[in-house]
Design a protein around this motif. Structure first.
Motif, PDB file in Angstrom:
ATOM      1  N   LEU A  12       0.853  -1.180   0.000  1.00 43.15           N
ATOM      2  CA  LEU A  12       0.000   0.000   0.000  1.00 43.15           C
ATOM      3  C   LEU A  12       0.891   1.233   0.000  1.00 43.15           C
ATOM      4  O   LEU A  12       1.769   1.373   0.854  1.00 43.15           O
ATOM      5  CB  LEU A  12      -0.888  -0.013   1.249  1.00 43.15           C
ATOM      6  CG  LEU A  12      -1.711   1.255   1.483  1.00 43.15           C
ATOM      7  CD1 LEU A  12      -2.618   1.545   0.305  1.00 43.15           C
ATOM      8  CD2 LEU A  12      -2.528   1.107   2.757  1.00 43.15           C
ATOM      9  N   ALA A  78      -8.448   0.589   0.742  1.00 41.33           N
ATOM     10  CA  ALA A  78      -7.216   0.335  -0.011  1.00 41.33           C
ATOM     11  C   ALA A  78      -6.762  -1.109   0.176  1.00 41.33           C
ATOM     12  O   ALA A  78      -6.328  -1.769  -0.786  1.00 41.33           O
ATOM     13  CB  ALA A  78      -6.127   1.305   0.441  1.00 41.33           C
ATOM     14  N   GLY A  79      -6.893  -1.634   1.408  1.00 45.07           N
ATOM     15  CA  GLY A  79      -6.489  -3.015   1.695  1.00 45.07           C
ATOM     16  C   GLY A  79      -7.321  -4.003   0.897  1.00 45.07           C
ATOM     17  O   GLY A  79      -6.802  -4.992   0.365  1.00 45.07           O
ATOM     18  N   LEU A  82      -6.087  -4.054  -2.658  1.00 45.24           N
ATOM     19  CA  LEU A  82      -4.838  -4.814  -2.782  1.00 45.24           C
ATOM     20  C   LEU A  82      -5.112  -6.311  -2.759  1.00 45.24           C
ATOM     21  O   LEU A  82      -4.530  -7.070  -3.537  1.00 45.24           O
ATOM     22  CB  LEU A  82      -3.906  -4.469  -1.612  1.00 45.24           C
ATOM     23  CG  LEU A  82      -3.192  -3.124  -1.668  1.00 45.24           C
ATOM     24  CD1 LEU A  82      -2.434  -2.903  -0.376  1.00 45.24           C
ATOM     25  CD2 LEU A  82      -2.245  -3.056  -2.854  1.00 45.24           C
ATOM     26  N   VAL A 115      -2.486  -6.644   3.460  1.00 47.48           N
ATOM     27  CA  VAL A 115      -1.467  -5.657   3.095  1.00 47.48           C
ATOM     28  C   VAL A 115      -0.126  -6.186   3.595  1.00 47.48           C
ATOM     29  O   VAL A 115       0.080  -6.359   4.787  1.00 47.48           O
ATOM     30  CB  VAL A 115      -1.776  -4.287   3.730  1.00 47.48           C
ATOM     31  CG1 VAL A 115      -0.694  -3.277   3.361  1.00 47.48           C
ATOM     32  CG2 VAL A 115      -3.137  -3.798   3.283  1.00 47.48           C
TER      33      VAL A 115
END
Ligand SMILES: C[S@@+](CC[C@H](N)C(=O)[O-])C[C@H]1O[C@@H](n2cnc3c(N)ncnc32)[C@H](O)[C@@H]1O
Length: 270
Positions: A12, A78-79, A82, A115
């Protein structure tokens, strides 16, 4: 795919974007390859030209419930990206490590699976732009801290202000206005937030006047994301008179004690 690429797929990136889209080459590279960019719409707007046409750019604030931790929500979003193989970037104005997204995101990610790693990409902070606009007022070193960070007491802030005034170093103060003025639902206070901001501004004047001559310049620099940032110069003695110029996009700059002033510029020599 190289080893470095594989590592980055699970990384990240928390990217500082400076002000006005003034990003580093590393930041531009990461933004140009991102599938998801998370951050305040104003900040995303400043780097929109660097994104791929199909990059998803979004934030969580509009959908957050009162009291929800927006930093944790951004980290989760965001995690999740990913984990599904997309490249995710969180953007923050200025530098991520000074009143930015780096600390809160690292905290939020501690318990989050998916992450593998976090890359923090520095950006130019407000004090650096203000310094360049004024000349070199912090050449001998500086102290920088927020005046109105939610949750910090008057006693904490007074100690920092006194230390800065006594140090003789240059000083650049952030968060002159309290976040609770614009967002009382997110940053509730026991008294009107504007009263806190006004009181702390007066604390700066009083503490610096106790340590430095009254004619020492004090400069409000605002709107660094504009082509022409605003700059209002006064003295410590008259500092209260420029309160009307202070917004949530302002910093207050006081040069180091061995400063020289000449034709609108301030500098210290090391
Ligand atoms: C949460 S801090 C972010 C600091 C940022 N991470 C940095 O490194 O510059 C917000 C404070 O930064 C300063 N700031 C933010 N935007 C600004 C702008 N456009 N012009 C000047 N100062 C700004 C103000 O003092 C504001 O209260």
């Amino acid at each position: 795919m190289t080893g470095a690429d594989i590592r980055r797929d699970n990384t990240l990136s928390i990217v500082g974007i400076g002000y006005g889209g003034d990003v580093t080459a590393r930041a531009a590279d990461l933004l140009g390859r991102a599938d998801l960019v998370v951050g305040h719409p104003d900040f995303i707007g400043q780097v929109a030209h660097l994104l791929k046409p199909d990059t998803e750019a979004t934030d969580v604030v509009a959908d957050a419930e009162p009291g929800q931790d927006v930093f944790a929500l951004r980290a989760r979003l965001a995690g999740e990206a990913l984990a599904s193989g997309r490249r995710a970037v969180i953007v923050t104005a200025g530098d991520p490590g000074l009143l930015g997204m780096a600390g809160p995101t690292l905290s939020a990610l501690r318990d989050q699976a998916g992450v593998q790693d976090v890359e923090i990409v520095p950006g130019l902070s407000a004090w650096q732009y203000a310094s360049a606009i004024l000349g070199a007022p912090f050449n001998g070193g500086l102290i920088t801290f927020p005046l109105c960070l939610h949750g910090e007491s008057d006693a904490d802030v007074a100690r920092r202000i006194r230390s800065a005034a006594d140090s003789g170093l240059g000083t650049c103060l952030y968060m002159l206005r309290h976040n609770g003025e614009a967002h009382p639902e997110l940053f509730p206070t026991d008294e009107p937030a504007v009263d806190i901001a006004l009181r702390r501004f007066a604390m700066v004047r009083n503490a610096f006047l106790a340590a430095r001559p009254g004619d020492t310049p004090a400069v409000i620099v605002s709107d660094l994301d504009n082509e022409r940032p605003r700059r209002v110069t006064t003295s410590l003695l008259d500092l209260h008179s420029v309160w009307g110029e202070v917004s949530d996009t302002s910093v207050l700059c006081i040069p180091g004690e061995r400063f020289t002033a000449d034709s609108g510029r301030l500098w210290t020599v090391t």
